[in-house]
Each structure stands twice: as C-alpha cells, then as structure tokens.
Write an enzyme that holds these catalytic residues in place. Structure first.
Site, PDB file in Angstrom:
ATOM      1  CB  THR A 106     123.444 156.114  13.201  1.00 40.01           C
ATOM      2  OG1 THR A 106     122.254 155.872  13.960  1.00 40.01           O
ATOM      3  CG2 THR A 106     123.111 156.448  11.768  1.00 40.01           C
TER       4      THR A 106
ATOM      5  CG  HIS B 154     115.541 159.051   9.563  1.00 39.51           C
ATOM      6  ND1 HIS B 154     116.563 158.140   9.385  1.00 39.51           N
ATOM      7  CD2 HIS B 154     116.143 160.156  10.088  1.00 39.51           C
ATOM      8  CE1 HIS B 154     117.708 158.663   9.768  1.00 39.51           C
ATOM      9  NE2 HIS B 154     117.494 159.877  10.197  1.00 39.51           N
TER      10      HIS B 154
ATOM     11  CE1 TYR C 183     121.860 160.649  18.337  1.00 43.55           C
ATOM     12  CE2 TYR C 183     122.604 161.655  16.297  1.00 43.55           C
ATOM     13  CZ  TYR C 183     122.079 160.575  16.974  1.00 43.55           C
ATOM     14  OH  TYR C 183     121.780 159.414  16.303  1.00 43.55           O
TER      15      TYR C 183
END
Length: 773
Positions: free
Chosen positions: A601, A474, A588
């Site tokens: 993000t 990630h 979230y």
C-alpha cells in the site's frame, strides 16, 4: 476410541504358536490414498513452476524452436552462425558422443534450448518494460496518446496466453525510489492547508535542512537496498508497522468482513459452516494449483502482484518479546473450531478426499451437540491473542512450549484457518436493524475478546442464525486480497454449493467419519489470562462502530457528473470532518502499489489545497459556479494524487524507509521524527467489490455485500471504510472511540435548505453538486 483403532494399519501379538499379524486393509488404503494426494500436489507444483517459469512463452514452444532449427539444418543452412559446430566439437572432444550424426542432433537440440531460453528472457524483459509504463493512468478518458496506443496491443500480445496465478511475478517491475527532493516537495504541499504560516515556515526549514544534509546520505543507502531487494518497502513495512507493534492487534490492526446485507442463504448454523468451510478450501485448492486468474487493474489487462496470496492459509502470527513472526506451513488437512469455550480439531480431508459440504455440516453439528464443559482455563484462552503482545509471548514460552499445551497450540496455529461457532444471532434484523448492524460490526471486530483467535491469518465466524463474517490479521496481506477470498466464498456458498429445501448442505455422508477431536489443555491457575482479557475488553468497550447503507444515490449519478466516485466520496468526507470539527485534518486513504512486485500500500493524502479551497468556498457561501469549478479541480487533484501513489510516487512509504535507515545508522532527524508522529485523524479505505464477477448483481440485487471495516487509527479520530455497490448504493463503516468526546460514529441526519446535504457520522454527500454537475 473407535477412530483410534481405525488409524492403526497393522497389529501383531506374540503367541505360543508364533507371531499373529493382523493387517487393517482399510487403514492401509487410507494411507495409500493420502500418499497419492501428496504426490499429486508435488507433481502439480513442479508442473506449475515450469509453466510460470517460462511465461509469457509456453513449455511446448521449445518444440517449435527445435523443429525450426533442425529444419533449417536439413536445408543445409546454419542458423546458429557456427555455434552448433562449436557445441558439436565440444561434445566430440569430451568423448560424450561417438557417432557424428547423433552428436550433431544433440548439438542442435542444445543450441535450440539455449536459443529458446534466450527468447524467453527477452520476452520477459520486454513485458517488464511494458509493465513499467504508467503514463496511461494519467491520460484523460478518450484522449489516448500515440505511445499508449502502441503500448496497449503490445501488452495484450505478450499477455495473450492464459497465465497462472503467479505467472506475472518475475515480469513485474520493482518499486522505484523517488527523488528525495520530489518527496519532500510533495510532503510540504500536502501539509500546507493544515498549518499556519509560522508553522509551515518552521516545517519548510526542517525539510530543507533534511534534504540538503542527512537526507542525501539516507537516500544512498535506500537506493542500495533497492538494487538487490525485490521491494524496498514491503519487508520493513511488514516488520516495523505490524510485527514489531507491541500493543493489541485486535481493533488496532485486525479488520473484518461482513456477510450479505439482505440475504442469509440458510438459518442452519452447521449448514452455513459446512458450505463456508468448503468454499474456503476450494479457494485454497485454486491457490495451491494456481488456477485463480491473476488480479488486474479494473478494465485493463495490467496484472497486479499476487504475492500476498502465498500466506493466505495455514498461517499464523506467533508472539515474541521484541517482534512477532509470521509462520506459514505448506498444507494442513484440518481446521480449528471454537464453540462455547471448547477447542476442536476438525479434519476436512479423508484419505486425500475433501469432505463434502454435508459431511462437514455433520461434523460441525457434532461439535454443536457436544455438551462437555470447557477445561479449566480453556474458555477464555483466546484473550491472549487479543491483549498486549509481550505478556502473550511470555505466557507462550512459559506454559505452551511443551506437553499437551504445545500440541494443542500447534494444532490451532497449523490449521488451515480458524472457525468460531458463535452462540449469538447477528445481522440486519428485528425492530432495530440499524442498531443490530452496529452490533454485528463490533462482534466481528472483537467479539467477546476471547472467542476469536486473532493471530490466525483469518478467523471465520458463523452465527447461530446462519449469518457469517470474518476477522483478518493484517500483517500478511491487505484488505483487497482478503476481499477477493471472501467474495469467492460468499458467491460459491450461495450460487454453486447451495442448500436443500430444508436449509441443509448438499451431498452424502460417510458414516465412518471420526469424531472431531477435542483439544486438551493443562493451564495452571497462575496463568494470567485475565490480565490480557482486561486489556482487550477495555479496548473493545471503547470502540464505537456504525454501519450505514447509503441509498440516496451511488456511482451511477456520480459518474454522470463526470467525477470519480472515489474522489467524490473523499471530498465529501473532508467536508463532513470540517463541519464536524471546524477544521481540516491529515487524511489517510489507502492506495495499492501492486503494480510492482511485492507491492502493498501507499498513502493518498486526500486533504489537499484544492479540496480545502472547495470546502472553504462552499462554507463561506460562494456562488454555485465558483464552487462547481473548485470541486472539479479538487476531484482532478485527488485522482492525480491517487495515481501517483499507485505508480510509486507517493510520500509516506519513502519517508518511512528513510526513517528506518536513520535508525539503523543511529542518527536523528527532527524532520522525519515529526513527520512520522503526525496523527491520522481521518483514516479511510475503499473495499473493492465484484473482483471476480461470479454472479450478476443486476439479476441478484438482494445479494449486496456489506463490505468490511476497521478500528480508528487515532484516539480522537475516525476510521472510515466504504464499498461502492452497484449503481445506487454505498455502504459505510465508521469507527471511533467513546472515550473521545469530540467523535461519534452513529448517524445524525440534518437537512439544509441551502445545500441539501446528508450528514452520516463524519460522511457528507452534497446532493446539490451531484445534481448540478
């Protein structure tokens, strides 16, 4: 070995008659062709640098400027207002030119070049100003303001030339630092429905104290960083959220992507691997040549930042005691392959030529047919990448810093990507398709905890029955970038490369291809791979995954209600969680900030006052008209929150950066400490679909993507990923932990005669309102 002899370009022996020199013309030809490929790539990089360096103009526009200047001079006019004369006098006085006519020509060309560069800078500045305008996102459909009406054609005009992948990078605006009072105010509004009156009073006092004292000091440092940094968030986000995490990245950070739901193009494992590897390398070629079209906001010409594509291939995350490091290499001509406990290096280029899919299939089949056993300690070596980071860093330094272990590890880390040839079958199949989908998701998320290399930018998994998937690290990029890659791979595999009637790859095979190279290891018995495996196995066993294709209705019916599909789903999740746990939670939802350079993000805090009001009214039995009104307000509020997050007016990244500054300054903030310790019990994300439009889903309805998913963020919460496919389907991926008695991911369906709703784990669609709006 035969391939070793072929790699030798020349040999010589000393005899009584002299030196006997033997040249291998085949090897020399291979070296020559590889060199040609290398130089072609260098030339291509220089060419692309020039093209994107002058965007939105073109290199050929210099010629038009020069001709225009020379033409006006020929007509006895001076367009430079005396600058050409000054340049001419400078050239003559420096004795660089001796002939007046030639020096005048050069002076005109120098002025033309300076004028051309000035025009380019002006155009780029104008484009940057235009891309900094975001008010269009907040205007209602069909109610475009006059400013936006002027703005749209101007953006189209400056974007009319065909851009390369990175052409817009220097024209994208920088992420703005919000005013601290705005962020604090939005934060308090977001937590109001989650706190009691005394709790909210206490939090308000902490927030006001922070804003009036320490906050302003931290804000000044943050604004100073924003003046010189390309993006004031991204580098700290990458380092402190991802690379400094010392826990396992498997499940906690890495995420997965799945194959088609209904279709498996071939059941031949080697053939599927051949086409998949080829498609991935074709995508890498497009990235290297910048031939991919820049991603844009759907339905617009507004570009998104492409910086995340730079580290897609030839990248690995290397462990450290305090922090990990992302390492990226310019190129790699091989991939690393794992099969039944053995590691291989598979060369995918031959003398500068990409192997055909059939040749790669043939090489993969050689690996599958190899019956050699794993070396001692080799089979479960990958568990080091699945466990805690500090033990892996210590093991790497102690056992993998020299010798054969270092050489083999370097091959894995420098590979274009990692491939696992799994000996299991996966997919929606057999008598238990629902359970098999869940097992398919768990397999991609963590596998056996040692048969993936979780540190690689991504690992491709090819199953025994031809099903495929990937696991992505990630820290280097977010899911939309990987989804773009995976969408291209699946579409190219199925619709462009294709298979023969018997399920094999197309193309010819060169008989002299060398065998795939077994990696050699010398792992001492005291190397504690088992401890990392035990940590990873406990984490994997605790994950409860459920994949649910929802077919009752999709975005087609939702849009008829004049409601955003994403808002509809998010409010449904809020309703589901409320019915599941009897209350609301901090939620979230990932939103992108790629409208800005190097943006990643931002968090959309989907649980709002408006969504809670609607759910409370629905559960308390309010009238349908009142519930409908509240639902409309909740959906509009959600859309506004999403747009604010996209345009740099979010909450959490700003507060996160203020917290990092406070740590650098060595000061404590009770407010920031409490904000950043709040658990996200409902973590959600939407996977984009059809980003490239490589095939028509209407004409090929069976080629539906399953999307992908991730593990739960909180031990007592849910991780929910969803992908809106076509007009009539939404695929969900739900994860939680078995160790929490209050959460369950698996499906439970109940019907209420009053509201007629479907409950799927923690997903609820209120059918009454989808029909009523």
């Amino acid at each position: 070995m035969a391939e070793a002899h072929q790699a030798v370009a020349f040999q010589f022996t000393i005899t009584p008659e002299g030196i006997d020199l033997q040249l291998s013309y085949q090897a020399l030809n291979q070296i020559y062709l590889s060199g040609v490929r290398s130089w072609k790539k260098r030339v291509s990089r220089v060419r692309n640098s020039l093209i994107k360096g002058v965007y939105p103009a073109s290199p050929s526009s210099w010629l038009f400027v020069a001709i225009g200047i020379l033409a006006t001079m020929y007509m006895q006019s001076d367009p430079s207002m005396g600058l050409i004369t000054k340049i001419h006098s400078t050239l003559v006085s420096s004795d660089h030119m001796t002939f007046s006519q030639s020096s005048t020509m050069v002076s005109a060309l120098v002025f033309s070049t300076l004028l051309w560069l000035s025009l380019i800078l002006a155009l780029r500045f104008c484009l940057k100003l235009l891309l900094s305008y975001h008010q269009w996102m907040f205007e209602k459909h069909g109610r475009m303001s006059n400013t936006t009406k002027v703005w749209v054609p101007l953006v189209r005009l400056l974007s009319s030339r065909k851009p390369l992948l990175y052409s817009y990078q220097s024209s994208l605006p920088h992420l703005p630092v919000p005013a601290i009072q705005d962020t604090v105010s939005r934060y308090l509004e977001s937590v109001r429905p989650l706190l009691t009156d005394p709790e909210f009073k206490r939090m308000s006092d902490l927030a006001n104290e922070f804003e009036s004292n320490l906050g302003n000091r931290l804000q000044r440092y943050l604004k100073l960083k924003a003046l010189w940094a390309t993006n004031y968030v991204s580098d700290w986000w990458e380092e402190y959220v991802y690379l400094r995490s010392r826990g396992p990245i498997m499940v906690n950070s890495n995420y997965y992507g799945m194959d088609f739901l209904y279709v498996t193009p071939t059941s031949v494992q080697a053939a599927r691997a051949g086409n998949t590897i080829t498609a991935l390398l074709l995508y890498r070629r497009k990235v290297n040549r910048e031939e991919l079209k820049p991603s844009r906001v759907p339905g617009t010409v507004i570009p998104l930042c492409a910086a995340q594509c730079e580290r897609m291939f030839n990248t690995t995350r290397t462990p450290g005691v305090e922090t990990d490091v992302l390492q990226h290499w310019l190129d790699s001509e091989f991939v690393a392959v794992y099969h039944r406990g053995r590691y291989f290096r598979l060369w995918v280029y031959r003398a500068g030529r990409l192997l055909s899919p059939r040749e790669i299939e043939d090489q993969i089949q050689r690996i599958l047919d190899d019956a050699s056993p794993p070396l001692p300690g080799e089979e479960k070596l990958g568990a080091l990448t699945a466990g805690d980071r500090i033990p892996w860093a210590q093991m790497r330094k102690q056992y993998f810093s020299s010798g054969v272990n270092k050489r083999s590890l370097d091959i894995i880390e420098r590979a274009a990507f990692f491939v696992t040839l799994d000996d299991e079958e996966q997919g929606m199949r057999g008598d238990d398709p629902e359970g098999n989908l869940d097992r398919y998701a768990k397999s991609l998320l963590h596998g056996k905890c040692y048969d993936r290399w979780f540190d690689k930018s991504f690992s491709v998994v090819i199953y025994k029955n031809g099903k495929s998937g990937l696991n992505a690290e990630h820290s280097w990029a977010d899911a939309p970038t990987v989804a773009h890659l995976w969408e291209y791979t699946l579409a190219t595999d199925a619709f462009q490369l294709g298979y023969t009637e018997d399920g094999h790859c197309k193309g010819d095979v060169e008989p002299s291809l060398p065998q795939p190279q077994r990696l050699v290891w010398n792992i001492p018995a005291e190397a504690q791979v088992s401890s990392s495996l035990a940590v990873a196995q406990a984490l994997a066993d605790d994950v409860d995954c459920h994949v649910f294709p929802f077919r009752e209705f999709g975005k087609g019916r939702i849009k008829k209600c004049r409601v955003s599909p994403d808002a509809f789903i998010q409010i449904s999740l809020q309703l589901a969680y409320y019915r599941d746990r009897g209350g609301f939670c901090l939620t979230y939802e990932a939103s992108m900030t790629r409208l800005f350079r190097e943006g990643r993000t931002e968090t959309v805090r989907s649980c709002s006052n408006e969504s809670c009001a609607f759910i409370t009214a629905l559960e308390s039995g309010e009238t349908e008209e009142e519930c409908r009104r509240l639902f409309q307000l909740a959906s509009e509020r959600h859309q506004n929150l999403y747009r604010m997050a996209m345009t740099g007016a979010g909450i959490d990244r700003h507060l996160f950066c203020l917290y990092v500054v406070s740590k650098y300054l060595g000061v404590e903030s009770p407010f920031l400490k409490e904000v950043l310790s709040e658990p996200w019990r409902l973590s959600t994300s939407q996977t984009p679909v059809q980003q490239m439009n490589l095939f028509d889903l209407k004409n090929h309805p069976d080629f539906i993507s399953l999307g992908g998913g991730f593990g739960p963020v909180a031990d007592d919460g849910y991780g929910v990923s969803y992908i809106i496919v076509g007009e009539d389907m939404v695929n969900f991926h739900v994860s939680s932990k078995y160790s929490c008695s209050q959460t369950v991911s698996n499906v439970s369906v109940s019907w209420s005669s009053e509201t007629s709703h479907t409950v799927v784990g923690n997903h609820i669609y209120t059918r009454q309102y989808s029909q009523a709006f």
